[in-house]
Design a protein around this motif. Structure first.
Motif, PDB file in Angstrom:
ATOM      1  N   PHE A  61     -24.384  41.553  60.386  1.00 52.57           N
ATOM      2  CA  PHE A  61     -24.571  42.960  60.049  1.00 52.57           C
ATOM      3  C   PHE A  61     -25.938  43.430  60.518  1.00 52.57           C
ATOM      4  O   PHE A  61     -26.807  42.634  60.882  1.00 52.57           O
ATOM      5  CB  PHE A  61     -24.406  43.208  58.543  1.00 52.57           C
ATOM      6  CG  PHE A  61     -25.353  42.441  57.670  1.00 52.57           C
ATOM      7  CD1 PHE A  61     -26.614  42.934  57.361  1.00 52.57           C
ATOM      8  CD2 PHE A  61     -24.975  41.218  57.143  1.00 52.57           C
ATOM      9  CE1 PHE A  61     -27.479  42.232  56.553  1.00 52.57           C
ATOM     10  CE2 PHE A  61     -25.848  40.505  56.325  1.00 52.57           C
ATOM     11  CZ  PHE A  61     -27.103  41.010  56.031  1.00 52.57           C
ATOM     12  N   ASP A  62     -26.118  44.736  60.510  1.00 53.26           N
ATOM     13  CA  ASP A  62     -27.390  45.362  60.851  1.00 53.26           C
ATOM     14  C   ASP A  62     -27.922  46.076  59.619  1.00 53.26           C
ATOM     15  O   ASP A  62     -27.148  46.513  58.761  1.00 53.26           O
ATOM     16  CB  ASP A  62     -27.206  46.390  61.984  1.00 53.26           C
ATOM     17  CG  ASP A  62     -26.677  45.743  63.252  1.00 53.26           C
ATOM     18  OD1 ASP A  62     -27.172  44.677  63.626  1.00 53.26           O
ATOM     19  OD2 ASP A  62     -25.759  46.327  63.867  1.00 53.26           O
ATOM     20  N   GLN A 113     -33.170  44.057  63.867  1.00 52.60           N
ATOM     21  CA  GLN A 113     -32.557  44.475  62.604  1.00 52.60           C
ATOM     22  C   GLN A 113     -31.134  43.903  62.454  1.00 52.60           C
ATOM     23  O   GLN A 113     -30.386  44.327  61.592  1.00 52.60           O
ATOM     24  CB  GLN A 113     -32.515  46.002  62.507  1.00 52.60           C
ATOM     25  CG  GLN A 113     -33.888  46.635  62.288  1.00 52.60           C
ATOM     26  CD  GLN A 113     -34.591  46.112  61.060  1.00 52.60           C
ATOM     27  OE1 GLN A 113     -35.599  45.413  61.141  1.00 52.60           O
ATOM     28  NE2 GLN A 113     -34.077  46.418  59.892  1.00 52.60           N
ATOM     29  N   HIS A 114     -30.766  42.942  63.310  1.00 53.73           N
ATOM     30  CA  HIS A 114     -29.446  42.301  63.259  1.00 53.73           C
ATOM     31  C   HIS A 114     -29.580  40.967  62.520  1.00 53.73           C
ATOM     32  O   HIS A 114     -30.411  40.129  62.871  1.00 53.73           O
ATOM     33  CB  HIS A 114     -28.919  42.075  64.678  1.00 53.73           C
ATOM     34  CG  HIS A 114     -27.542  41.509  64.702  1.00 53.73           C
ATOM     35  ND1 HIS A 114     -26.429  42.274  64.444  1.00 53.73           N
ATOM     36  CD2 HIS A 114     -27.097  40.257  64.937  1.00 53.73           C
ATOM     37  CE1 HIS A 114     -25.353  41.508  64.528  1.00 53.73           C
ATOM     38  NE2 HIS A 114     -25.731  40.281  64.827  1.00 53.73           N
ATOM     39  N   PRO A 158     -25.201  47.340  54.420  1.00 58.64           N
ATOM     40  CA  PRO A 158     -25.242  46.767  55.768  1.00 58.64           C
ATOM     41  C   PRO A 158     -24.365  47.579  56.721  1.00 58.64           C
ATOM     42  O   PRO A 158     -23.278  48.038  56.352  1.00 58.64           O
ATOM     43  CB  PRO A 158     -24.674  45.362  55.571  1.00 58.64           C
ATOM     44  CG  PRO A 158     -24.960  45.041  54.142  1.00 58.64           C
ATOM     45  CD  PRO A 158     -24.814  46.352  53.419  1.00 58.64           C
ATOM     46  N   LEU A 159     -24.839  47.756  57.934  1.00 52.55           N
ATOM     47  CA  LEU A 159     -24.113  48.498  58.961  1.00 52.55           C
ATOM     48  C   LEU A 159     -23.456  47.523  59.923  1.00 52.55           C
ATOM     49  O   LEU A 159     -23.958  46.423  60.138  1.00 52.55           O
ATOM     50  CB  LEU A 159     -25.090  49.401  59.737  1.00 52.55           C
ATOM     51  CG  LEU A 159     -25.994  50.298  58.894  1.00 52.55           C
ATOM     52  CD1 LEU A 159     -27.088  50.896  59.758  1.00 52.55           C
ATOM     53  CD2 LEU A 159     -25.165  51.372  58.235  1.00 52.55           C
ATOM     54  N   ASN A 160     -22.344  47.930  60.529  1.00 53.83           N
ATOM     55  CA  ASN A 160     -21.649  47.123  61.540  1.00 53.83           C
ATOM     56  C   ASN A 160     -21.356  45.708  61.055  1.00 53.83           C
ATOM     57  O   ASN A 160     -21.477  44.749  61.803  1.00 53.83           O
ATOM     58  CB  ASN A 160     -22.470  47.061  62.836  1.00 53.83           C
ATOM     59  CG  ASN A 160     -22.884  48.427  63.313  1.00 53.83           C
ATOM     60  OD1 ASN A 160     -22.093  49.360  63.309  1.00 53.83           O
ATOM     61  ND2 ASN A 160     -24.138  48.562  63.723  1.00 53.83           N
ATOM     62  N   CYS A 161     -20.973  45.570  59.810  1.00 54.43           N
ATOM     63  CA  CYS A 161     -20.716  44.260  59.218  1.00 54.43           C
ATOM     64  C   CYS A 161     -19.373  43.717  59.711  1.00 54.43           C
ATOM     65  O   CYS A 161     -18.350  44.411  59.631  1.00 54.43           O
ATOM     66  CB  CYS A 161     -20.712  44.367  57.693  1.00 54.43           C
ATOM     67  SG  CYS A 161     -20.391  42.795  56.861  1.00 54.43           S
ATOM     68  N   PRO A 182     -13.998  43.811  60.568  1.00 54.44           N
ATOM     69  CA  PRO A 182     -14.940  44.609  59.761  1.00 54.44           C
ATOM     70  C   PRO A 182     -14.912  44.209  58.289  1.00 54.44           C
ATOM     71  O   PRO A 182     -13.867  43.874  57.737  1.00 54.44           O
ATOM     72  CB  PRO A 182     -14.463  46.056  59.940  1.00 54.44           C
ATOM     73  CG  PRO A 182     -13.657  46.034  61.193  1.00 54.44           C
ATOM     74  CD  PRO A 182     -13.047  44.660  61.276  1.00 54.44           C
ATOM     75  N   CYS A 183     -16.088  44.275  57.652  1.00 55.67           N
ATOM     76  CA  CYS A 183     -16.210  43.955  56.231  1.00 55.67           C
ATOM     77  C   CYS A 183     -15.694  45.121  55.390  1.00 55.67           C
ATOM     78  O   CYS A 183     -15.735  46.274  55.809  1.00 55.67           O
ATOM     79  CB  CYS A 183     -17.664  43.697  55.868  1.00 55.67           C
ATOM     80  SG  CYS A 183     -18.423  42.362  56.797  1.00 55.67           S
TER      81      CYS A 183
END
Length: 152
Positions: A85-86, A108-109, A138-141, A147-148
């Motif tokens: 995630f980011d 940030q990853h 979290p972004l882009n998990c 995807p989360c």
């Protein structure tokens, strides 16, 4: 009976005390890891991909505990688990609640994965938690490309 010179006797006592305290520390850390967020294996049904469900618990005014459950929904055993995630700039992973989690960071990853080798059978889940400084989810998990899911 021979009496050992004082420095030798003193050194042995200090060595024995250090061994005792080291054993106590290892025991305490092992117990804390099991109580606070060790790996838990549960056996639900099987489907087609790994899934990750995220939850959070407030930790302070600008931080929270990210709780996650990664489930092996494939029909086969897998070597380990992985979640990526980011986080927005200025936010970061601060701490772990289990020694069985390895965190790597590039900018940030963030990548979370099992720290020790392990095979996870079909339908098993791995539960864990980490402390995050910041307030954003979290972004882009993803976990193995899936995807989360956020459970608020």
């Amino acid at each position: 009976m021979d009496v050992l010179p004082y420095p030798f006797h003193r050194r042995k006592t200090l060595q024995n005390n250090a061994k005792r305290w080291r054993l106590r520390l290892v025991t305490l850390v092992t117990l804390m890891a099991g109580l606070v967020g060790g790996v838990t294996l549960v056996a639900p049904g099987a489907a087609s991909a790994d899934t990750a469900t995220l939850g959070r618990q407030p930790l302070g005014p600008a931080s929270y505990i990210l709780q996650f459950a990664i489930t092996n929904d494939t029909g086969a055993s897998e070597n380990g688990w992985r979640m990526e995630f980011d986080l927005p700039p200025g936010e970061y992973v601060q701490g772990l609640f289990a020694f069985s989690i390895r965190v790597t960071r590039t900018g940030q990853h963030f990548v979370l994965e099992n720290a020790y080798p392990g095979v996870y059978g079909p339908g098993t889940s791995v539960n864990g938690s980490i402390a995050i400084i910041g307030l954003s989810w979290p972004l882009n998990c993803v976990t193995r490309g899936t995807p989360c899911t956020i459970s608020a």
